[in-house]
Scaffold this motif. Structure first.
Motif, PDB file in Angstrom:
ATOM      1  N   THR A 105       0.851  -1.180   0.000  1.00  4.32           N
ATOM      2  CA  THR A 105       0.000   0.000   0.000  1.00  4.32           C
ATOM      3  C   THR A 105       0.892   1.237   0.000  1.00  4.32           C
ATOM      4  OG1 THR A 105      -1.619  -1.218   1.290  1.00  4.32           O
ATOM      5  CG2 THR A 105      -1.921   1.162   1.164  1.00  4.32           C
ATOM      6  N   PRO A 106       0.983   1.922  -1.136  1.00  6.10           N
ATOM      7  CA  PRO A 106       1.795   3.139  -1.193  1.00  6.10           C
ATOM      8  C   PRO A 106       1.050   4.316  -0.562  1.00  6.10           C
ATOM      9  CG  PRO A 106       0.802   2.725  -3.310  1.00  6.10           C
ATOM     10  CD  PRO A 106       0.400   1.579  -2.420  1.00  6.10           C
ATOM     11  N   TYR A 107       1.593   5.486  -0.718  1.00  2.11           N
ATOM     12  CA  TYR A 107       0.997   6.691  -0.133  1.00  2.11           C
ATOM     13  C   TYR A 107      -0.428   6.940  -0.613  1.00  2.11           C
ATOM     14  CZ  TYR A 107       5.691   7.647   1.444  1.00  2.11           C
ATOM     15  OH  TYR A 107       6.905   7.543   2.046  1.00  2.11           O
ATOM     16  N   SER A 108      -0.768   6.453  -1.805  1.00  6.76           N
ATOM     17  CA  SER A 108      -2.113   6.673  -2.341  1.00  6.76           C
ATOM     18  C   SER A 108      -3.171   5.820  -1.640  1.00  6.76           C
ATOM     19  CB  SER A 108      -2.136   6.390  -3.839  1.00  6.76           C
ATOM     20  OG  SER A 108      -1.901   5.010  -4.062  1.00  6.76           O
ATOM     21  N   LYS A 109      -2.732   4.916  -0.762  1.00  5.87           N
ATOM     22  CA  LYS A 109      -3.619   4.055   0.038  1.00  5.87           C
ATOM     23  C   LYS A 109      -4.356   2.988  -0.770  1.00  5.87           C
ATOM     24  CE  LYS A 109      -3.373   6.673   3.917  1.00  5.87           C
ATOM     25  NZ  LYS A 109      -2.106   6.733   4.466  1.00  5.87           N
ATOM     26  N   GLN A 110      -4.079   2.891  -2.056  1.00  9.88           N
ATOM     27  CA  GLN A 110      -4.676   1.832  -2.862  1.00  9.88           C
ATOM     28  C   GLN A 110      -3.658   0.714  -3.011  1.00  9.88           C
ATOM     29  OE1 GLN A 110      -5.800   3.694  -6.522  1.00  9.88           O
ATOM     30  NE2 GLN A 110      -7.809   4.284  -5.735  1.00  9.88           N
ATOM     31  N   LYS A 111      -4.100  -0.523  -2.719  1.00  7.27           N
ATOM     32  CA  LYS A 111      -3.195  -1.661  -2.825  1.00  7.27           C
ATOM     33  C   LYS A 111      -2.699  -1.812  -4.250  1.00  7.27           C
ATOM     34  CE  LYS A 111      -3.880  -4.987   0.743  1.00  7.27           C
ATOM     35  NZ  LYS A 111      -4.227  -6.335   1.093  1.00  7.27           N
ATOM     36  N   LYS A 112      -1.409  -2.138  -4.357  1.00  5.56           N
ATOM     37  CA  LYS A 112      -0.801  -2.394  -5.658  1.00  5.56           C
ATOM     38  C   LYS A 112      -0.024  -3.700  -5.596  1.00  5.56           C
ATOM     39  CE  LYS A 112      -0.328   2.401  -7.069  1.00  5.56           C
ATOM     40  NZ  LYS A 112       0.538   3.372  -7.720  1.00  5.56           N
TER      41      LYS A 112
END
Length: 189
Positions: A105-112
Motif C-alpha cells: 500500500t503506497p501513499y495513495s492508500k490503494q493496494k498495488k
C-alpha cells in the motif's frame, strides 16, 4: 569433479555446519538421516543439504522461542541465527532465480502489486522430492525502481547482512531440477 553431475563429498556436504554455533545444530539427528544408508531412498545431495538446513532452522527456532529474557535489549543483542539462506543451481549449472508477487500500500492508500525476483531462498518445508521455499531479498532493494537482480552476486555483493529480509512469497519446487546448492552464512530473520 563436475558438481552438476555428481554429489559433493561428505566433507563438503557437512560444510554448512560452520555456519551455526555447534550447540545449535542437532548433529545426531542430522547424522542419522544423512549418513545412514546414504542415498538408500534415492535422496539427492541437494535434498540432503536442504533437509539438514531445515532441521537446523527448526532447532534454532524452537530454542529461540523456548527461552525467556527479562531484558529485551540483551535478547536483541543475543538473537540466534535461525536461517541459512542459500542459492540453488539448475541442471545447466546456472543460478535459479524465482519470481513472485505480493501487494503493498503506497501513499495513495490503494493496494498495488509488486513483482519480486530473487536468487536467495529460505527453506520452509520439505516433502518427498518437493520443497517450499521463501524468496529473500535485500531490504534496500525494495526502494529501488529496478529491483530485479541480474545474478546472485549483483543481489548480495556489498549489501549489509542485516538487510536480508523475508518476503512472504513462497514457491514450490521439484528438487530433481537442481544439481547444486551454495549456502550463505547463517542470519537471524
Amino acid at each position: 569433479m563436475d558438481m552438476c553431475k555428481k554429489c559433493k563429498s561428505s566433507y563438503e556436504r557437512d560444510s554448512y555446519e560452520y555456519l551455526w554455533d555447534h550447540d545449535e545444530v542437532d548433529h545426531e539427528e542430522y547424522n542419522k538421516k544423512a549418513y545412514k544408508d546414504h542415498h538408500k531412498d534415492k535422496e539427492t545431495c541437494v535434498e540432503e543439504i536442504l533437509h539438514a538446513i531445515l532441521i537446523a532452522q527448526r532447532k534454532a527456532g524452537d530454542d529461540h522461542h523456548g527461552k525467556h529474557s527479562y531484558d529485551v535489549y540483551e535478547e536483541e543483542k543475543k538473537r540466534k541465527k535461525n536461517t541459512i539462506p542459500f542459492i540453488l543451481y539448475c541442471g545447466n549449472c546456472k543460478p535459479f532465480k524465482a519470481t513472485g508477487a505480493t501487494t503493498y500500500t503506497p501513499y495513495s492508500k490503494q493496494k498495488k502489486f509488486a513483482c519480486i525476483s530473487s536468487f536467495i531462498f529460505k527453506i520452509k518445508d520439505l516433502d518427498d522430492k518437493c520443497a517450499t521455499l521463501e524468496l529473500l531479498i535485500i531490504k534496500s532493494d525494495q526502494k529501488c525502481d529496478d529491483t530485479e537482480p541480474k545474478s546472485p552476486c549483483s543481489q548480495i555483493d556489498g549489501k549489509k547482512v542485516d538487510d536480508l529480509v523475508k518476503t512472504g512469497i513462497y514457491i514450490n519446487v521439484d528438487l530433481s531440477c537442481f544439481c547444486s546448492i551454495t549456502c550463505l552464512p547463517a542470519v537471524y530473520l
